[in-house]
Write a protein that holds these residues in place. Structure first.
Motif, short mmCIF file in Angstrom:
data_model
loop_
_atom_site.label_atom_id
_atom_site.label_comp_id
_atom_site.label_asym_id
_atom_site.label_seq_id
_atom_site.Cartn_x
_atom_site.Cartn_y
_atom_site.Cartn_z
N ASN A 202 0.86 -1.17 0.00
CA ASN A 202 0.00 0.00 0.00
C ASN A 202 0.90 1.23 0.00
OD1 ASN A 202 -2.33 -1.56 0.21
ND2 ASN A 202 -2.25 -1.58 2.44
N THR A 300 -3.56 2.20 -2.53
CA THR A 300 -3.78 2.39 -1.10
C THR A 300 -5.05 1.72 -0.60
OG1 THR A 300 -4.96 4.47 -1.49
CG2 THR A 300 -2.57 4.61 -1.12
N SER A 368 -7.95 0.66 3.59
CA SER A 368 -7.51 1.77 2.76
C SER A 368 -6.71 2.76 3.60
CB SER A 368 -8.72 2.49 2.14
OG SER A 368 -8.31 3.58 1.35
#
Length: 799
Positions: A202, A300, A368
């Motif tokens: 991420n 992300t 996220s």
């Protein structure tokens, strides 16, 4: 359809939640204003700086560095030993080359050794090669000192990976990414080639140039376990991820396609019978098809979904003795779906323990991170409803024959590298049951030595009217007796905690302060858990308590000595009920020694005053209804590696205890030796044996034995054969029991034989057999009562 709507009668709960978050946010903004005067002490170019060139050339990961790209890669040297030496010159030379392509990061390590015959390298399964020579990579892709990916490789290319979480201070090797490595021994040491696809990470791909926290590491285990690094580590700084260097580069890096589909087929045939009777086996055969989805929507944001998942345990849980224990045992999560990005849900309190979701038909998870904001959501059903029923003197597991819906949502705002605030909401509900929990937490590091953490949680719960029947304690009032009620139920704490009408609410909070320096540390902690607080998706096994702890210690680092670290410490704690009734008071002193033979030795003494069981179990009060027992106990633990192929371990304690079954003083003796013996480079034997006795005035109440034997034959880096056997034997003297008459002898044994082939963590083939045996006063010898044959095939398609 999944209905996660909170009922109308929960508006009070929502109002409390809103007020809680507003208070925390106000406090956080005040703290944020004070942060502007503090210099950032997370990863910095002053600590260590590495420029990563982008070379649009992918290579074959074969352990040889003969591709032209390596000639243009950046090269660095691991110059420092950070443990046990304190930023001294590294005893051996290690170099690393690094570059990036459009899709991957590449590393090439060359580990020199003046005595290559002493290199410790074994063929091991993933995450099982600790103790070997290894090289490693630590990456904080947001450079915010919150989470870091860790990758380690031994000289044969065996992989270990984990996530380091600075907020909780823990490392989890449960995360398994798909990446590539190859190692080989050379006449001068060993070398390792590594490919880390960018889809693993991420990161914010809107940045034209990436600036990631980084550390390159080598573990060099000889007489001492040497840790080598690209840069110095300051022992006066309590934050580890704050001390990473900076890797700059990956111009225009994107995650690329990150879509993974993993179909699976699971087949099993199980047979069961009543071992007390000569009955034929009952058969049950199943073939299930499942599908897992892992989709990196953006670099992300990650979506995990599963349909008809196989949530069987491929590796058996470690054996545990459940004797003279009034609280439920804890078993860690091992299932891949729940473990992927698990750290996004972590808080200081254990409010989410996904083993409480036992057998889902489907699950969904979204995680996220954007700028300073982290968000995660988990939703899954369960074919049954199970949860912990906590108390202040005991806890137990409740099971409802109802399908449940389970949900958890986590948000965290990283205001700076010193301040994080967040919240967690969990929901668990079934037909006539629900539990909702909302919490807010904060972590603040005003200096490099000081850390403040706080968390507040509020719950609302409703139990089925007859739930308490599961915990009635007499034969005339069993859970199946529909006439069971308060008039004829043998009441105990679990009955009192579950015999509730309508919704009930309560809260808990926790405050911790820690100060850590090179040579000393101190910590204080206070928590308060209300009588009616419940966290049914977590593992909070004690309620109706307040606890205060204060402790500290002093640390020495001897030089040119067998010992390289000495810690002398202790703590004092006191626990009350919410009615200010004293439950326990404890003082402990200990010493820890680290040194040659990769040894760790710790010993201590505990003086404790603690209440036993309630005299009248139908009353919840403690004062006037219990006995306070004095206990003095000594303990000892050590592990060391006398030769490279053998690691020895010993855990023991002895002294005063409480016979909880009969509410009287007792004397306990426990010894738990263990050995890890690497018979060859590919064959490892692990043996653990626990022996425990409890003596009372008139004799020995019980003798308990637990043997855990595991043999692992690693055929190659991808395939293995594993044999495990866990045997329990408990001998009791029924004449010494006051309130019950247990079996004089109880035995059980569980065995498992497993063949596995792993192309990667998600592309696997398993074929295995397991069985179980039992014996008691009605069954003269160990008799087989369960056996299972199983097979699993799954393949991860990277699209």
């Amino acid at each position: 359809m999944i209905n996660y709507l909170i009922p109308t009668n929960s508006l009070t709960f929502i109002n409390r939640l809103t007020r809680t978050f507003s208070y925390v946010l106000t406090f956080a903004l005040v703290l944020l204003s004070s942060l502007l005067s503090f210099a950032a002490f997370a990863g910095s170019s002053q600590q260590f700086h590495l420029d990563i060139p982008t070379i649009n050339e992918d290579i074959e990961v074969d352990g040889d560095f003969n591709e032209p790209a390596w000639q243009n890669a950046t090269e660095v040297i691991l110059r420092y030993e950070t443990s046990p030496g304190e930023n001294t010159a590294a005893p051996v030379t290690t170099t690393a080359k690094v570059y990036a392509s459009n899709t991957s990061l590449y590393f090439a390590f060359t580990a020199h050794d003046p005595n290559p015959e002493n290199i410790r390298a074994n063929l091991r399964d993933r995450d099982k090669s600790w103790g070997d020579d290894m090289v490693g990579i630590k990456l904080d892709t947001f450079n915010n000192a919150r989470l870091a990916y860790q990758f380690f490789i031994n000289p044969y290319g065996a992989q270990s990976d984990s996530i380091e979480n600075e907020l909780t201070g823990q490392e989890s090797d449960a995360w398994d990414g798909i990446w590539y490595s190859k190692g080989k021994l050379t006449k001068n040491g060993f070398q390792v080639e590594v490919q880390l696809p960018l889809r693993l990470f991420n990161f914010d791909d809107s940045n034209p140039i990436q600036n990631w926290g980084i550390e390159l590491i080598r573990f060099y285990p000889r007489n001492e376990f040497h840790r080598l690094s690209t840069h110095q580590i300051d022992r006066n700084v309590s934050c580890q991820l704050c001390q990473l260097g900076i890797a700059s580069g990956l111009a225009g890096a994107t995650q690329g396609k990150d879509l993974q589909l993993t179909p699976s087929i699971v087949a099993n045939k199980s047979q069961q019978r009543d071992a007390t009777q000569t009955q034929p086996w009952s058969d049950d055969s199943n073939v299930d098809v499942g599908l897992d989805l892992r989709w990196g929507i953006t670099p992300t944001t990650l979506l995990n979904a599963t349909l008809n998942p196989d949530f069987s345990q491929v590796e058996a849980d470690a054996g545990q003795l459940d004797v003279n224990n009034t609280f439920a045992l804890f078993f860690p999560e091992k299932r891949a779906f729940f473990l992927d990005n698990k750290d996004y849900f972590d808080t200081q309190l254990d409010l989410l323990h996904t083993r409480n979701i036992s057998s889902p038909d489907y699950g969904l998870k979204l995680t996220s991170k954007t700028d300073d904001h982290t968000f995660a959501i988990l939703a899954a059903n369960d074919v049954q409803t199970q949860f912990l029923v906590p108390g202040n003197l005991s806890s137990d597991i409740a099971v409802l024959d109802q399908q449940s819906q389970n949900m958890a949502t986590r948000y965290r705002f990283d205001a700076s590298k010193q301040l994080s605030i967040g919240g967690l909401v969990t929901l668990k509900q079934a037909d006539d049951y629900h539990n909702y929990v909302a919490s807010a937490d904060i972590k603040y590091q005003p200096t490099q030595q000081d850390t403040f953490t706080a968390q507040y949680a509020h719950s609302q719960t409703a139990y089925p009217e007859d739930l308490f029947k599961q915990f009635c304690g007499s034969n005339d009032c069993s859970p199946s007796n529909s006439n069971c009620d308060n008039r004829n139920c043998a009441i105990n704490e679990r009955v009192l905690r579950t015999n509730k009408e309508g919704d009930f609410n309560d809260a808990m909070f926790s405050l911790t302060y820690e100060h850590e320096r090179r040579n000393w540390y101190t910590t204080t902690h206070y928590e308060s858990i209300g009588k009616d607080f419940r966290a049914d998706l977590g593992f909070i096994d004690k309620i109706d308590v307040t606890k205060f702890v204060a402790g500290g210690g002093y640390i020495w680092y001897p030089e040119n000595n067998f010992l390289n670290k000495i810690t002398l410490g202790g703590d004092w704690d006191i626990t009350h009920s919410q009615d200010n009734e004293r439950l326990e008071q404890e003082t402990e002193m200990f010493i820890e020694l680290e040194g040659g033979l990769q040894s760790y030795i710790a010993t201590g003494i505990v003086q404790r005053e603690r209440v036993g069981r309630r005299h009248d179990p139908s009353l919840i009060n403690i004062d006037g209804n219990s006995t306070m027992f004095d206990q003095t106990m000594g303990w000892f633990y050590t592990n060391f590696t006398p030769i490279s192929s053998v690691k020895l371990e010993l855990d023991m304690f002895l002294g005063d205890d409480i016979d909880f079954a009969n509410n009287r003083p007792a004397t306990v003796n426990m010894i738990n030796p263990g050995i890890e013996w690497k018979l060859t480079e590919s064959l490892v034997l692990d043996i653990s044996y626990r022996y425990q006795t409890l003596d009372v005035d008139h004799g020995r109440l019980f003798t308990a034995n637990l043997s855990d034997v595991r043999l692992n034959w690693q055929l190659s880096l991808n395939s293995f054969i594993r044999l495990s056997s866990v045997y329990t034997r408990i001998e009791r003297d029924p004449d010494l029991y006051v309130y019950q008459r247990p079996d004089r002898l109880y035995q059980d044994m569980g065995n498992e034989l497993l063949y596995g082939y792993k192309l990667n963590p998600q592309s696997v083939f398993y074929l295995g057999y397991s069985d179980a045996f039992i014996a008691n006063d009605d069954i003269d010898s160990l008799t087989q009562d369960e056996k299972t044959y199983f097979m699993k095939i799954s393949y991860a398609w990277l699209l």
